[in-house]
Design a protein around this motif. Structure first.
Motif, PDB file in Angstrom:
ATOM      1  N   ALA A  91       0.843  -1.203   0.000  1.00 42.16           N
ATOM      2  CA  ALA A  91       0.000   0.000   0.000  1.00 42.16           C
ATOM      3  C   ALA A  91       0.872   1.244   0.000  1.00 42.16           C
ATOM      4  O   ALA A  91       1.967   1.249   0.567  1.00 42.16           O
ATOM      5  CB  ALA A  91      -0.921  -0.008   1.209  1.00 42.16           C
ATOM      6  N   GLU A  92       0.395   2.261  -0.681  1.00 42.94           N
ATOM      7  CA  GLU A  92       1.141   3.519  -0.734  1.00 42.94           C
ATOM      8  C   GLU A  92       0.306   4.605  -0.075  1.00 42.94           C
ATOM      9  O   GLU A  92      -0.810   4.866  -0.509  1.00 42.94           O
ATOM     10  CB  GLU A  92       1.435   3.890  -2.192  1.00 42.94           C
ATOM     11  CG  GLU A  92       2.345   2.889  -2.889  1.00 42.94           C
ATOM     12  CD  GLU A  92       1.948   2.680  -4.341  1.00 42.94           C
ATOM     13  OE1 GLU A  92       1.207   3.505  -4.892  1.00 42.94           O
ATOM     14  OE2 GLU A  92       2.372   1.653  -4.900  1.00 42.94           O
ATOM     15  N   ASP A  93       0.854   5.234   0.980  1.00 45.88           N
ATOM     16  CA  ASP A  93       0.131   6.306   1.676  1.00 45.88           C
ATOM     17  C   ASP A  93      -1.287   5.884   2.032  1.00 45.88           C
ATOM     18  O   ASP A  93      -2.256   6.613   1.761  1.00 45.88           O
ATOM     19  CB  ASP A  93       0.089   7.578   0.814  1.00 45.88           C
ATOM     20  CG  ASP A  93       1.488   8.080   0.514  1.00 45.88           C
ATOM     21  OD1 ASP A  93       2.373   7.897   1.359  1.00 45.88           O
ATOM     22  OD2 ASP A  93       1.679   8.634  -0.583  1.00 45.88           O
ATOM     23  N   ASP A  94      -1.433   4.716   2.592  1.00 46.68           N
ATOM     24  CA  ASP A  94      -2.745   4.197   3.002  1.00 46.68           C
ATOM     25  C   ASP A  94      -3.691   3.954   1.839  1.00 46.68           C
ATOM     26  O   ASP A  94      -4.883   3.742   2.041  1.00 46.68           O
ATOM     27  CB  ASP A  94      -3.421   5.143   4.029  1.00 46.68           C
ATOM     28  CG  ASP A  94      -2.724   5.072   5.377  1.00 46.68           C
ATOM     29  OD1 ASP A  94      -2.082   4.045   5.646  1.00 46.68           O
ATOM     30  OD2 ASP A  94      -2.822   6.044   6.147  1.00 46.68           O
ATOM     31  N   ARG A  95      -3.194   4.022   0.616  1.00 48.21           N
ATOM     32  CA  ARG A  95      -4.025   3.654  -0.533  1.00 48.21           C
ATOM     33  C   ARG A  95      -3.650   2.245  -0.962  1.00 48.21           C
ATOM     34  O   ARG A  95      -2.473   1.888  -0.988  1.00 48.21           O
ATOM     35  CB  ARG A  95      -3.794   4.621  -1.704  1.00 48.21           C
ATOM     36  CG  ARG A  95      -4.670   5.870  -1.626  1.00 48.21           C
ATOM     37  CD  ARG A  95      -4.418   6.785  -2.803  1.00 48.21           C
ATOM     38  NE  ARG A  95      -3.050   7.302  -2.796  1.00 48.21           N
ATOM     39  CZ  ARG A  95      -2.145   7.064  -3.743  1.00 48.21           C
ATOM     40  NH1 ARG A  95      -2.458   6.341  -4.783  1.00 48.21           N
ATOM     41  NH2 ARG A  95      -0.933   7.560  -3.652  1.00 48.21           N
ATOM     42  N   LEU A  96      -4.665   1.469  -1.313  1.00 47.71           N
ATOM     43  CA  LEU A  96      -4.379   0.118  -1.780  1.00 47.71           C
ATOM     44  C   LEU A  96      -3.495   0.186  -3.010  1.00 47.71           C
ATOM     45  O   LEU A  96      -3.644   1.084  -3.851  1.00 47.71           O
ATOM     46  CB  LEU A  96      -5.685  -0.601  -2.134  1.00 47.71           C
ATOM     47  CG  LEU A  96      -6.672  -0.855  -0.995  1.00 47.71           C
ATOM     48  CD1 LEU A  96      -7.913  -1.570  -1.528  1.00 47.71           C
ATOM     49  CD2 LEU A  96      -6.022  -1.669   0.123  1.00 47.71           C
ATOM     50  N   GLN A 100      -3.702  -4.942  -4.798  1.00 48.07           N
ATOM     51  CA  GLN A 100      -4.692  -5.057  -3.735  1.00 48.07           C
ATOM     52  C   GLN A 100      -6.066  -4.587  -4.214  1.00 48.07           C
ATOM     53  O   GLN A 100      -7.094  -5.194  -3.895  1.00 48.07           O
ATOM     54  CB  GLN A 100      -4.252  -4.239  -2.516  1.00 48.07           C
ATOM     55  CG  GLN A 100      -3.049  -4.838  -1.802  1.00 48.07           C
ATOM     56  CD  GLN A 100      -2.472  -3.905  -0.767  1.00 48.07           C
ATOM     57  OE1 GLN A 100      -2.246  -2.717  -1.030  1.00 48.07           O
ATOM     58  NE2 GLN A 100      -2.217  -4.413   0.429  1.00 48.07           N
ATOM     59  N   GLN A 101      -6.077  -3.513  -4.990  1.00 43.76           N
ATOM     60  CA  GLN A 101      -7.344  -2.998  -5.516  1.00 43.76           C
ATOM     61  C   GLN A 101      -8.005  -4.024  -6.434  1.00 43.76           C
ATOM     62  O   GLN A 101      -9.222  -4.207  -6.414  1.00 43.76           O
ATOM     63  CB  GLN A 101      -7.098  -1.688  -6.281  1.00 43.76           C
ATOM     64  CG  GLN A 101      -8.382  -0.974  -6.698  1.00 43.76           C
ATOM     65  CD  GLN A 101      -9.189  -0.474  -5.487  1.00 43.76           C
ATOM     66  OE1 GLN A 101      -8.641   0.166  -4.589  1.00 43.76           O
ATOM     67  NE2 GLN A 101     -10.471  -0.783  -5.448  1.00 43.76           N
ATOM     68  N   ALA A 102      -7.182  -4.687  -7.240  1.00 38.32           N
ATOM     69  CA  ALA A 102      -7.731  -5.725  -8.133  1.00 38.32           C
ATOM     70  C   ALA A 102      -8.357  -6.851  -7.313  1.00 38.32           C
ATOM     71  O   ALA A 102      -9.426  -7.367  -7.666  1.00 38.32           O
ATOM     72  CB  ALA A 102      -6.637  -6.262  -9.053  1.00 38.32           C
ATOM     73  N   PHE A 103      -7.711  -7.248  -6.209  1.00 35.77           N
ATOM     74  CA  PHE A 103      -8.298  -8.278  -5.336  1.00 35.77           C
ATOM     75  C   PHE A 103      -9.645  -7.804  -4.790  1.00 35.77           C
ATOM     76  O   PHE A 103     -10.611  -8.572  -4.731  1.00 35.77           O
ATOM     77  CB  PHE A 103      -7.348  -8.612  -4.174  1.00 35.77           C
ATOM     78  CG  PHE A 103      -6.436  -9.775  -4.464  1.00 35.77           C
ATOM     79  CD1 PHE A 103      -5.520  -9.710  -5.499  1.00 35.77           C
ATOM     80  CD2 PHE A 103      -6.489 -10.933  -3.707  1.00 35.77           C
ATOM     81  CE1 PHE A 103      -4.678 -10.786  -5.783  1.00 35.77           C
ATOM     82  CE2 PHE A 103      -5.664 -12.013  -3.975  1.00 35.77           C
ATOM     83  CZ  PHE A 103      -4.760 -11.937  -5.019  1.00 35.77           C
ATOM     84  N   LYS A 104      -9.699  -6.561  -4.391  1.00 35.42           N
ATOM     85  CA  LYS A 104     -10.952  -6.024  -3.851  1.00 35.42           C
ATOM     86  C   LYS A 104     -12.026  -5.990  -4.941  1.00 35.42           C
ATOM     87  O   LYS A 104     -13.153  -6.461  -4.747  1.00 35.42           O
ATOM     88  CB  LYS A 104     -10.706  -4.619  -3.294  1.00 35.42           C
ATOM     89  CG  LYS A 104     -11.935  -3.982  -2.706  1.00 35.42           C
ATOM     90  CD  LYS A 104     -11.616  -2.587  -2.188  1.00 35.42           C
ATOM     91  CE  LYS A 104     -12.901  -1.911  -1.719  1.00 35.42           C
ATOM     92  NZ  LYS A 104     -12.679  -0.499  -1.405  1.00 35.42           N
ATOM     93  N   ASP A 105     -11.674  -5.455  -6.078  1.00 41.78           N
ATOM     94  CA  ASP A 105     -12.672  -5.282  -7.139  1.00 41.78           C
ATOM     95  C   ASP A 105     -13.172  -6.617  -7.686  1.00 41.78           C
ATOM     96  O   ASP A 105     -14.323  -6.729  -8.103  1.00 41.78           O
ATOM     97  CB  ASP A 105     -12.077  -4.458  -8.289  1.00 41.78           C
ATOM     98  CG  ASP A 105     -11.816  -3.029  -7.880  1.00 41.78           C
ATOM     99  OD1 ASP A 105     -12.393  -2.590  -6.858  1.00 41.78           O
ATOM    100  OD2 ASP A 105     -11.018  -2.350  -8.559  1.00 41.78           O
ATOM    101  N   GLU A 106     -12.296  -7.610  -7.699  1.00 35.27           N
ATOM    102  CA  GLU A 106     -12.691  -8.924  -8.247  1.00 35.27           C
ATOM    103  C   GLU A 106     -13.248  -9.856  -7.174  1.00 35.27           C
ATOM    104  O   GLU A 106     -13.476 -11.021  -7.440  1.00 35.27           O
ATOM    105  CB  GLU A 106     -11.493  -9.586  -8.949  1.00 35.27           C
ATOM    106  CG  GLU A 106     -10.996  -8.836 -10.166  1.00 35.27           C
ATOM    107  CD  GLU A 106     -12.038  -8.738 -11.266  1.00 35.27           C
ATOM    108  OE1 GLU A 106     -12.963  -9.582 -11.300  1.00 35.27           O
ATOM    109  OE2 GLU A 106     -11.951  -7.813 -12.078  1.00 35.27           O
ATOM    110  N   HIS A 107     -13.425  -9.331  -5.972  1.00 38.20           N
ATOM    111  CA  HIS A 107     -13.974 -10.133  -4.872  1.00 38.20           C
ATOM    112  C   HIS A 107     -13.121 -11.394  -4.682  1.00 38.20           C
ATOM    113  O   HIS A 107     -13.638 -12.517  -4.601  1.00 38.20           O
ATOM    114  CB  HIS A 107     -15.418 -10.516  -5.179  1.00 38.20           C
ATOM    115  CG  HIS A 107     -16.210 -10.866  -3.956  1.00 38.20           C
ATOM    116  ND1 HIS A 107     -15.948 -10.369  -2.710  1.00 38.20           N
ATOM    117  CD2 HIS A 107     -17.278 -11.706  -3.786  1.00 38.20           C
ATOM    118  CE1 HIS A 107     -16.781 -10.859  -1.836  1.00 38.20           C
ATOM    119  NE2 HIS A 107     -17.608 -11.682  -2.459  1.00 38.20           N
ATOM    120  N   ALA A 108     -11.825 -11.176  -4.607  1.00 39.89           N
ATOM    121  CA  ALA A 108     -10.881 -12.291  -4.529  1.00 39.89           C
ATOM    122  C   ALA A 108     -10.525 -12.652  -3.090  1.00 39.89           C
ATOM    123  O   ALA A 108      -9.522 -13.323  -2.857  1.00 39.89           O
ATOM    124  CB  ALA A 108      -9.618 -11.936  -5.315  1.00 39.89           C
TER     125      ALA A 108
END
Ligand code: FES
Ligand code: FES
Length: 190
Positions: A91-96, A100-108
């Motif tokens: 994570a960069e500056d508390d941003r995924l 990590q964002q792809a895992f979140k968006d794809e419900h992984a």
């Protein structure tokens, strides 16, 4: 498991200097302490999870000198002079991070216990260069077990991350996605 260095007795404390997520640390660690416990108990990096402690589940995967390593199978003293990256480095500056964002968006992920292992395995795969096929991604992550999701969404998330990498797009090296992606979410459970 790789053995202790020959000059190290099992019960002694050994001063070890290593770079962890870009920071140089020097710690006296028990000779028999494994890397996962070193990260969690001595450095407070609890993003590295521990499951089987015998190399079977892959939950504890981190990167050492750019390669995926099951940290329950390596002694902390063996990190001396080496470079470690854990899931906390993504994570960069508390941003995924994009992965990590792809895992979140794809419900992984569901419980998320396995996620650090998959994230670091995928990051190490990217270090090898090139653009893996869906089958190659499957092979690469075979050493990490997930009890919740099944693997389709995890593979899709990693595939999408490779496809959307700006560097790979610039190189004309991005793969064709073989599955439709889910719409991005802004948060919350689905
Ligand atoms: S805890 Fe390391 S492989 Fe399972
Ligand atoms: S998301 Fe629960 S073990 Fe993988």
């Amino acid at each position: 498991m790789t053995g202790l260095p020959p000059d190290v007795r099992r019960e002694e404390l050994v001063e070890t200097t290593t770079t962890v997520n870009g920071e140089l640390v020097t710690v006296a660690v028990p000779a028999r302490l494994h890397v996962a416990d070193f990260l969690r108990q001595h450095l407070g990096l609890t993003g590295t999870h521990v499951g089987c402690e015998q190399g079977a589940c892959g939950m504890c995967t981190v990167m050492v000198d750019g390669e995926a390593v099951k940290s329950c199978l390596m002694f902390a003293v063996q990190l001396d002079g080496r470079n470690v990256q854990t899931v906390e480095s993504l994570a960069e500056d508390d941003r995924l991070s994009p992965l990590q964002q792809a895992f979140k968006d794809e419900h992984a992920l569901q419980c998320g216990f396995c996620s650090p292992g998959f994230l670091m395995t995928a990051t190490a795969l990217a270090n090898q260069g090139g653009c893996p096929s869906r089958e190659e991604i499957r092979e690469e992550i075979a050493g990490v077990l997930c009890r919740c999701t099944g693997y389709e969404n995890i593979v899709t998330a990693i595939e999408r991350w490779f496809a959307e990498s700006p560097q790979r797009a610039a190189d004309g090296d991005a793969p064709e996605l073989t599955t439709p992606t889910r719409p991005a979410t802004t948060g919350g459970r689905r």
